[in-house]
Design an enzyme around this catalytic site. Sequence first.
Site, mmCIF file in Angstrom:
data_model
loop_
_atom_site.group_PDB
_atom_site.id
_atom_site.type_symbol
_atom_site.label_atom_id
_atom_site.label_comp_id
_atom_site.label_asym_id
_atom_site.label_seq_id
_atom_site.Cartn_x
_atom_site.Cartn_y
_atom_site.Cartn_z
ATOM 1 C CG ASP A 128 3.215 9.654 0.294
ATOM 2 O OD1 ASP A 128 2.906 10.214 1.363
ATOM 3 O OD2 ASP A 128 2.418 8.941 -0.352
ATOM 4 C CE1 TYR A 130 1.764 1.446 2.441
ATOM 5 C CE2 TYR A 130 3.373 -0.011 3.476
ATOM 6 C CZ TYR A 130 2.212 0.173 2.744
ATOM 7 O OH TYR A 130 1.510 -0.930 2.300
ATOM 8 C CG HIS A 135 -2.446 2.267 4.260
ATOM 9 N ND1 HIS A 135 -3.467 2.138 3.334
ATOM 10 C CD2 HIS A 135 -1.313 2.460 3.541
ATOM 11 C CE1 HIS A 135 -2.951 2.262 2.106
ATOM 12 N NE2 HIS A 135 -1.663 2.448 2.204
ATOM 13 N NE ARG A 144 3.897 -8.752 1.865
ATOM 14 C CZ ARG A 144 3.689 -7.516 1.414
ATOM 15 N NH1 ARG A 144 3.783 -7.275 0.124
ATOM 16 N NH2 ARG A 144 3.400 -6.526 2.240
ATOM 17 C CD GLU A 200 -2.242 5.951 -1.192
ATOM 18 O OE1 GLU A 200 -1.290 6.731 -0.941
ATOM 19 O OE2 GLU A 200 -2.075 4.736 -1.442
ATOM 20 C CD GLU A 202 -0.508 9.964 1.714
ATOM 21 O OE1 GLU A 202 0.522 10.588 2.054
ATOM 22 O OE2 GLU A 202 -0.527 9.087 0.823
ATOM 23 C CG ASP A 234 -0.147 9.422 -2.894
ATOM 24 O OD1 ASP A 234 0.092 9.792 -4.057
ATOM 25 O OD2 ASP A 234 0.409 8.440 -2.358
ATOM 26 N NE ARG A 238 -4.833 2.239 -4.371
ATOM 27 C CZ ARG A 238 -4.017 2.809 -3.503
ATOM 28 N NH1 ARG A 238 -2.697 2.709 -3.649
ATOM 29 N NH2 ARG A 238 -4.493 3.503 -2.499
ATOM 30 C CD GLN A 241 0.284 1.502 -5.744
ATOM 31 O OE1 GLN A 241 -0.858 1.941 -5.823
ATOM 32 N NE2 GLN A 241 0.954 1.486 -4.614
ATOM 33 C CE1 TYR A 245 5.000 -3.779 -4.554
ATOM 34 C CE2 TYR A 245 3.696 -4.616 -6.379
ATOM 35 C CZ TYR A 245 4.237 -4.787 -5.124
ATOM 36 O OH TYR A 245 4.021 -5.948 -4.433
ATOM 37 C CE LYS A 254 1.105 5.177 -4.287
ATOM 38 N NZ LYS A 254 0.047 5.713 -3.422
ATOM 39 C CB THR A 258 0.009 14.948 -5.015
ATOM 40 O OG1 THR A 258 0.745 13.840 -5.534
ATOM 41 C CG2 THR A 258 -0.155 14.793 -3.511
ATOM 42 C CB THR A 360 -3.028 5.631 3.164
ATOM 43 O OG1 THR A 360 -2.640 5.787 1.806
ATOM 44 C CG2 THR A 360 -4.533 5.534 3.262
ATOM 45 C CD GLU A 374 -6.485 0.899 4.235
ATOM 46 O OE1 GLU A 374 -6.979 0.607 5.336
ATOM 47 O OE2 GLU A 374 -5.823 1.930 4.047
HETATM 48 MN MN MN Z 1 0.531 7.700 -0.319
#
Ligand code: MN
Length: 424
Positions: A128, A130, A135, A144, A200, A202, A234, A238, A241, A245, A254, A258, A360, A374
């Site tokens: 997968d 990004y 996104h 951040r 997600e 995708e 996906d 959260r 995660q 992560y 994750k 799927t 995503t 998001e």
């Molecule tokens: Mn994904």
Amino acid sequence: MKTATQSWIASANDASCDFPLQNLPYGVFRHRDETHIGIAIGDLILDLHACAESGLFSSLTVEARDACRADRLNPLMSLGPAAWTSLRHRVTALLADDSPEQSSIEPNLVPMREAVMQLPAHIGDYTDFYASIHHATRIGQLFRPESPLLPNYKHLPIGYHGRSSSIVVSGESIRRPSGQIKSNQAASPIFGPTHALDYELEVGIFVGPGNLLGHSIPIAEAEQHVFGLCLLNDWSARDIQSWEYQPLGPFLAKNFATTISPWIVTLEALAPYRAAAPARPDQDPAPLPYLSPPSTACHGMDITLEVYLSSSEMRQTGHEPVRMSRANMRDLYWTVPQLLAHHTCNGCNLRPGDLIGTGTISGPETGSEGCMLEMKSNPSPITLPTGEARTFLEDGDQVVFRAYAQSSGLPRIGFGECRGTIAS
Ligand code: MN
């Protein structure tokens, strides 16, 4: 020569149908205790196994006929574009409104409602990416705000290896996963069911012919290694995660499930609907040569993608699903050929039936967010027609992805649906 644009199968000519003659996506279906490869046409499935058995494919190679008799698409995927084109031409001729062979085809058609769709291929490996900068930017802003994108983002497509064994086909219900969760306020984690279950949006890329270990796929040849595209959800927890992560990326947040749509739309079907790859802003770094396509003219995919949500209460009280998002695949920062070229640039081998997720897909504007995370910074919270509020998915919620490509003068082609319901 007359170019037929309609099929003698009436349902394929309905403007609202995902599967006109111009589409012809591949899938694997179960009907009367047998599992066969088929092509969607209108509200029917053309049984390729039956076509091969009844002599309708005698003009094709032995390899192509054998691939049509398999119970998954991997052998056909391995044959490559020339074989796919021959088969597509033959099936188009059989289904076009001027076909002289209607009566021999009719016994090989199965109503979709009588078939149960299966995973289309044995998926050896699943990766997968990004690839949506919109996104990545919105997610980065949550964690951040001062520098949402990490320094590598515009130089290489970020990805991780997912888990192929937990990929399920549209329609299967999803069990809410449990795991370690640590809130910012807590000193230590607890174990329990996720309270932040998300989807997600995708696109999945099915690999056709692979590459040998130690060899890479040049970007100019990358599309010859793509069998076609499907929709991919996906599912992501959260809260699990955010705790697990760092430093190696997503893991148990994750790999619990799927979902993919059962029909694979080929690049040949999508060819008339292609778009220019997005122009990079002047201040962005130029991609390194191995990631630079010979031309960006039709490098992108103009595919509209939509997410619909319905709660259990909405379905019981007769409410239509709510559209959560509408985005377009052409807005990806990294294109499909760039993903394949990057994946194999170190000699990593891809094999027929491998699945690659784009990551995503989100657009720049409000209403095009490809996941619920998001939407957290949006001013108004999500409220369903029943008055129920949503931050993340609740038990009984059903998520449906749809997608289509359109172009003036051509019928719209669709992807069918990618559906999953959170078990309650
Ligand atoms: Mn994904």
